[in-house]
Design an enzyme around this catalytic site. Sequence first.
Site, PDB file in Angstrom:
ATOM      1  N   ARG A   1       3.408  10.241  -0.736  1.00 51.63           N
ATOM      2  CA  ARG A   1       3.738   9.035  -1.492  1.00 51.63           C
ATOM      3  C   ARG A   1       2.669   8.731  -2.535  1.00 51.63           C
ATOM      4  NH1 ARG A   1       4.392   5.447   2.446  1.00 51.63           N
ATOM      5  NH2 ARG A   1       6.506   6.239   2.682  1.00 51.63           N
TER       6      ARG A   1
ATOM      7  N   CYS B   1     -13.070  -4.315   4.239  1.00 56.06           N
ATOM      8  CA  CYS B   1     -12.678  -3.135   3.446  1.00 56.06           C
ATOM      9  C   CYS B   1     -13.009  -3.411   1.987  1.00 56.06           C
ATOM     10  CB  CYS B   1     -11.193  -2.860   3.636  1.00 56.06           C
ATOM     11  SG  CYS B   1     -10.728  -2.796   5.372  1.00 56.06           S
TER      12      CYS B   1
ATOM     13  N   CYS C   1       2.758   7.058   9.188  1.00 57.23           N
ATOM     14  CA  CYS C   1       2.424   7.030   7.765  1.00 57.23           C
ATOM     15  C   CYS C   1       0.918   6.864   7.678  1.00 57.23           C
ATOM     16  CB  CYS C   1       3.144   5.860   7.083  1.00 57.23           C
ATOM     17  SG  CYS C   1       2.650   5.622   5.364  1.00 57.23           S
TER      18      CYS C   1
ATOM     19  N   CYS D   1       8.449  -1.970   4.036  1.00 58.22           N
ATOM     20  CA  CYS D   1       7.164  -1.925   4.746  1.00 58.22           C
ATOM     21  C   CYS D   1       6.619  -3.330   4.895  1.00 58.22           C
ATOM     22  CB  CYS D   1       6.169  -1.077   3.953  1.00 58.22           C
ATOM     23  SG  CYS D   1       6.795   0.569   3.599  1.00 58.22           S
TER      24      CYS D   1
ATOM     25  N   CYS E   1     -10.368  -4.159  -0.784  1.00 58.32           N
ATOM     26  CA  CYS E   1      -9.173  -4.947  -0.488  1.00 58.32           C
ATOM     27  C   CYS E   1      -9.206  -6.395  -0.972  1.00 58.32           C
ATOM     28  CB  CYS E   1      -8.920  -4.945   1.018  1.00 58.32           C
ATOM     29  SG  CYS E   1      -7.310  -5.692   1.425  1.00 58.32           S
TER      30      CYS E   1
ATOM     31  N   CYS F   1       8.959   0.021   8.167  1.00 65.50           N
ATOM     32  CA  CYS F   1       7.584   0.449   8.468  1.00 65.50           C
ATOM     33  C   CYS F   1       6.770  -0.825   8.665  1.00 65.50           C
ATOM     34  CB  CYS F   1       7.028   1.263   7.299  1.00 65.50           C
ATOM     35  SG  CYS F   1       5.281   1.674   7.448  1.00 65.50           S
TER      36      CYS F   1
ATOM     37  N   CYS G   1      -8.195 -11.924   5.765  1.00 66.17           N
ATOM     38  CA  CYS G   1      -8.420 -10.872   6.765  1.00 66.17           C
ATOM     39  C   CYS G   1      -9.912 -10.802   7.096  1.00 66.17           C
ATOM     40  CB  CYS G   1      -7.946  -9.521   6.238  1.00 66.17           C
ATOM     41  SG  CYS G   1      -8.170  -8.222   7.456  1.00 66.17           S
TER      42      CYS G   1
HETATM   43  N1  SAM Z   1      -4.286  -4.358   7.117  1.00 64.55           N
HETATM   44  C1  SAM Z   1      -3.627  -3.061   7.240  1.00 64.55           C
HETATM   45  C2  SAM Z   1      -4.653  -1.965   7.428  1.00 64.55           C
HETATM   46  O1  SAM Z   1      -5.794  -2.168   7.017  1.00 64.55           O
HETATM   47  O2  SAM Z   1      -4.274  -0.913   7.909  1.00 64.55           O
HETATM   48  C3  SAM Z   1      -2.778  -2.776   5.990  1.00 64.55           C
HETATM   49  C4  SAM Z   1      -3.562  -2.833   4.705  1.00 64.55           C
HETATM   50  S1  SAM Z   1      -2.815  -2.318   3.205  1.00 64.55           S
HETATM   51  C5  SAM Z   1      -1.234  -2.902   3.195  1.00 64.55           C
HETATM   52  C6  SAM Z   1      -2.455  -0.660   3.551  1.00 64.55           C
HETATM   53  C7  SAM Z   1      -3.326   0.276   2.760  1.00 64.55           C
HETATM   54  O3  SAM Z   1      -3.293   0.028   1.353  1.00 64.55           O
HETATM   55  C8  SAM Z   1      -4.795   0.216   3.116  1.00 64.55           C
HETATM   56  O4  SAM Z   1      -5.042   0.877   4.351  1.00 64.55           O
HETATM   57  C9  SAM Z   1      -5.408   0.960   1.934  1.00 64.55           C
HETATM   58  O5  SAM Z   1      -5.404   2.358   2.189  1.00 64.55           O
HETATM   59  C10 SAM Z   1      -4.446   0.645   0.768  1.00 64.55           C
HETATM   60  N2  SAM Z   1      -5.047  -0.310  -0.164  1.00 64.55           N
HETATM   61  C11 SAM Z   1      -5.360  -1.590   0.097  1.00 64.55           C
HETATM   62  N3  SAM Z   1      -5.938  -2.148  -0.998  1.00 64.55           N
HETATM   63  C12 SAM Z   1      -5.972  -1.176  -1.964  1.00 64.55           C
HETATM   64  C13 SAM Z   1      -6.451  -1.121  -3.312  1.00 64.55           C
HETATM   65  N4  SAM Z   1      -7.044  -2.175  -3.894  1.00 64.55           N
HETATM   66  N5  SAM Z   1      -6.319   0.036  -4.002  1.00 64.55           N
HETATM   67  C14 SAM Z   1      -5.732   1.110  -3.424  1.00 64.55           C
HETATM   68  N6  SAM Z   1      -5.284   1.132  -2.152  1.00 64.55           N
HETATM   69  C15 SAM Z   1      -5.397  -0.007  -1.429  1.00 64.55           C
HETATM   70 FE1  SF4 Z   2      -7.756  -6.349   6.071  1.00 59.26          FE
HETATM   71 FE2  SF4 Z   2      -7.302  -5.325   3.667  1.00 59.26          FE
HETATM   72 FE3  SF4 Z   2      -8.844  -4.002   5.385  1.00 59.26          FE
HETATM   73 FE4  SF4 Z   2      -6.223  -4.184   5.874  1.00 59.26          FE
HETATM   74  S1  SF4 Z   2      -7.182  -3.118   4.154  1.00 59.26           S
HETATM   75  S2  SF4 Z   2      -7.871  -4.504   7.346  1.00 59.26           S
HETATM   76  S3  SF4 Z   2      -5.785  -6.241   5.008  1.00 59.26           S
HETATM   77  S4  SF4 Z   2      -9.294  -6.027   4.475  1.00 59.26           S
END
Ligand code: SAM
Ligand code: SF4
Length: 347
Positions: free
Chosen positions: A277, A73, A205, A113, A76, A145, A69
């Site tokens: 959730r 973030c 959500c 999801c 992530c 979702c 990606c």
């Molecule tokens: N790429 C999409 C976005 O950024 O909206 C989906 C990303 S992920 C499936 C969905 C959410 O999981 C993220 O927006 C974040 O809030 C949460 N998330 C991702 N990595 C995480 C982590 N290491 N610990 C806790 N929450 C996490």
């Molecule tokens: Fe990309 Fe992860 Fe950020 Fe979603 S949360 S935009 S997958 S880096």
Amino acid sequence: MSPAREAGLPLFERMTADIRHDWSLDELQATHDIPLLELVFRAASVHRQFHDPAEMQVSKLISIKTGACPEDCSYCAQSSRYSTGIDPAGLMDKDRVLEIAVRAREAGVSRVCLGAAWRSVRDGEQFDRVLEMVRSVTDLGLEVCCTLGMLSEDQARRLEHAGLYAYNHNVDSSAEFYETIITTRTYADRLETLANVRKTHLTMCSGGIIGLGETVLDRLKMLQTLSSIRPHPESVPINILSKVVGTPLAGQADVPVWEVIRMIATTRLVMPASDVRLTAGRVKLDQTAQALCFLAGANSIFSSETEFMLTKAVPSPSYDADRVLLEALGMRMREPFQHGQAVTVCG
Ligand code: SAM
Ligand code: SF4
């Protein structure tokens, strides 16, 4: 005299369970700071006015496009900026998605999801394939979702016409703190996608993460933002940071369990009709802590046939472990499309 009264918090004598969109930060802070068991009691009371306390909505995350990606973030595992050991994978075949979805349905899951590690949705062959996945999984009788990154209004409508039930797009924290953890997009970008979702009949959500290094005030500002959305997001995921080696936040301190329970209970009181959730990080809570979160109003979880949520970097409780836990607590899994059936949801 009640602990709340003793604590000099007359505000809570008139704790209501109205659907409100105008919470002040003072009210949120005062609510959050109620003596913990009193807070849980009040959240549990409100929970029962809107939800069946014996019901748990169970979702299954499927990573339909993994890793690589372009966003940064800082929590992530899927960001291409960090070396987290994730094996990138292109868009999954629909048949593979259906196989996982069928097994999820057999395990009692009511929502699947579909997560794609994209910055945003781009029209074209890949989005068309996602739309086809949405149609096919919906035809299994499951809520679908999607969490695909930023979305235009037209794309939201196309997902709606394909039968999508919910769109996930988390605001993650306060606007101020957000810009310290993500620089490749803005909080306004997130709110724009949520506004696009709200122009359709999709349910929303949206929630966030605790344990990023934010303050309690940041958490409350996030709840203030979410509860200002009309109607409230139908589901609000509260993630506990899952620390991923290789990301900038890998060394964060653990969130004390009492802070997790406070956040769940406060979310419940602020958005009483929404599903709350308990999401990433639940695997690190013991069964007693999870039960306290459920008592405080968490009525939705992710579960999985594998030991991870989206990627192997973020662990998840298994279907079997969750079945044992829910049975021990006298809880049952909610059927699909039953959100808000316990009461008429307004607001
Ligand atoms: N790429 C999409 C976005 O950024 O909206 C989906 C990303 S992920 C499936 C969905 C959410 O999981 C993220 O927006 C974040 O809030 C949460 N998330 C991702 N990595 C995480 C982590 N290491 N610990 C806790 N929450 C996490
Ligand atoms: Fe990309 Fe992860 Fe950020 Fe979603 S949360 S935009 S997958 S880096």
